[in-house]
Enzyme design. Structure first.
Site, short mmCIF file in Angstrom:
data_model
loop_
_atom_site.label_atom_id
_atom_site.label_comp_id
_atom_site.label_asym_id
_atom_site.label_seq_id
_atom_site.Cartn_x
_atom_site.Cartn_y
_atom_site.Cartn_z
N SER A 15 -4.98 2.77 4.66
CA SER A 15 -5.04 2.37 3.07
C SER A 15 -5.19 0.78 3.40
O SER A 15 -5.80 -0.11 2.59
CB SER A 15 -4.07 2.52 2.38
OG SER A 15 -4.22 2.06 1.24
N LYS B 76 0.89 -1.12 0.13
CA LYS B 76 -0.10 -0.11 -0.03
C LYS B 76 1.01 1.23 -0.07
O LYS B 76 0.41 2.29 0.36
CB LYS B 76 -0.85 -0.12 1.12
CG LYS B 76 -1.80 -1.25 1.39
CD LYS B 76 -2.65 -1.52 0.06
CE LYS B 76 -3.54 -0.51 -0.36
NZ LYS B 76 -4.33 -0.80 -1.77
N GLY B 77 2.15 1.35 -0.50
CA GLY B 77 2.88 2.32 -0.66
C GLY B 77 2.97 3.03 -2.04
O GLY B 77 3.14 4.29 -2.10
N THR C 215 3.83 0.33 -4.90
CA THR C 215 4.57 -0.42 -5.62
C THR C 215 4.17 -0.73 -7.12
O THR C 215 4.83 -0.82 -7.90
CB THR C 215 4.78 -1.83 -4.76
OG1 THR C 215 3.70 -2.21 -4.33
CG2 THR C 215 5.66 -1.52 -3.64
N ARG D 117 -8.89 4.01 -3.90
CA ARG D 117 -10.25 3.66 -3.20
C ARG D 117 -10.30 4.60 -2.07
O ARG D 117 -9.46 5.05 -1.31
CB ARG D 117 -9.93 2.18 -2.50
CG ARG D 117 -11.10 1.64 -2.05
CD ARG D 117 -10.56 0.33 -1.34
NE ARG D 117 -10.87 -0.85 -2.21
CZ ARG D 117 -9.65 -1.84 -1.94
NH1 ARG D 117 -8.61 -1.64 -1.72
NH2 ARG D 117 -9.83 -2.94 -2.82
N ARG E 257 5.58 5.43 2.26
CA ARG E 257 4.57 6.39 2.27
C ARG E 257 4.16 6.64 3.85
O ARG E 257 4.58 5.87 4.61
CB ARG E 257 3.29 5.66 1.82
CG ARG E 257 1.87 6.35 1.67
CD ARG E 257 1.08 5.40 1.22
NE ARG E 257 -0.34 6.17 1.02
CZ ARG E 257 -1.36 5.60 0.58
NH1 ARG E 257 -1.42 4.13 0.31
NH2 ARG E 257 -2.56 6.08 0.34
#
Length: 283
Positions: A129, A40-41, A43, A248, A121
């Protein structure tokens, strides 16, 4: 299945004088660069953006070799890779490598020259996230607040919860620095990847030692998704945006909880900035 040959029998030899099938150019090689994290960074964005480069071939799926499939061996891993020419670099991404204790040693044993890319992040945003993604698959899980704290009134954060633990970047980085020098690890800012994708990808190209081909002209900002997308290329008539799961809307979290998490991560962030020599401005 009906056309498969019976077990134990070799296929018949081609008739004499018949022409061989067309040879596919290139060779399957082990990756020279791996996007090792973080979940969730950003990638997927880095992988999709870098594979536009003619000197890069990237595996689209996550092979999870150095965490889940190591027992299958390097030849199995190599067999998954795209074919490359001598002038091209093979890249793969599996974000869970960054938090896998055995991954640095295993990658080092494959090749000590492997270049590593880590997309980081703000750990608070990353955790939210991560939770949002899990919630979309498992709507019955406890609240974010319930999972975050062992004791909220005392501000005791539960570091055993993966969504919290992943963001303790300074802790995980120590395992990598036992095997790889900082010069072989490139850190991408997940925030700047959204606001200045060409700038961040320019640095990635420099790190990989390839010409800066991916520039501003490759991107446009999609206001609906809140993400940069790749403009249409000459070979394809359509722009390429990341999938539905990207961009999202995050779950709304109590601002007090966010503040407590900021306090929790602050010492880890400062240690991370000092170690990598870069301030990501998450405070």
């Amino acid at each position: 299945l009906q056309q498969s040959r019976p077990c134990g029998r070799l296929p018949p030899a081609p008739p004499a004088g018949s022409a061989p099938g067309p040879a596919r150019p290139g060779t399957k090689r082990l990756p020279r660069a791996i996007v090792v994290g973080v979940k969730k960074g950003g990638t997927r964005a880095v992988l999709e953006f870098i594979r536009v480069h003619p000197e890069v071939r990237a595996l689209g799926t996550e092979p999870h070799f150095f965490d889940r499939n190591y027992h299958r061996g390097l030849e199995w891993y190599r067999s998954l890779m795209p074919r490359t020419l001598d002038s091209q670099i093979t890249v793969e991404k599996t974000p869970s490598y960054f938090v896998t204790k055995e991954a640095p040693r295993r990658i080092f044993n494959m090749s000590r020259d492997t270049k590593l890319i880590v997309v980081v992040r703000n750990p608070v945003t990353r955790a939210i996230s991560d939770y949002t993604q899990t919630l979309s698959k498992k709507p019955d899980i406890p609240t974010f607040e319930g999972l975050t704290f062992r004791n909220r009134s005392l501000g005791l954060v539960d570091t055993s919860w993966n969504a919290i633990r992943i963001g303790m970047y300074a802790v995980h980085l120590q395992s990598w620095l036992q095997y790889f020098p900082l010069s072989q690890i490139h850190f991408v800012s997940g925030e700047r990847l959204i606001t200045d994708p060409a700038g961040e990808m320019g640095k990635v190209q420099d790190f990989l030692g390839i010409k800066r081909v991916i520039t501003d002209k490759h991107f446009y900002f999609n206001k609906t998704k809140g993400f940069p997308c790749l403009k249409k290329s000459e070979s394809s008539g359509l722009p390429r945006c990341l999938g539905k799961s990207k961009g999202r809307t995050h779950v709304q979290i109590d601002p007090e909880v966010i503040e407590q998490l900021r306090d929790f991560y602050r010492p880890y962030n400062i240690k991370f900035y000092e170690t990598v020599g870069q301030d990501f401005r998450w405070e």
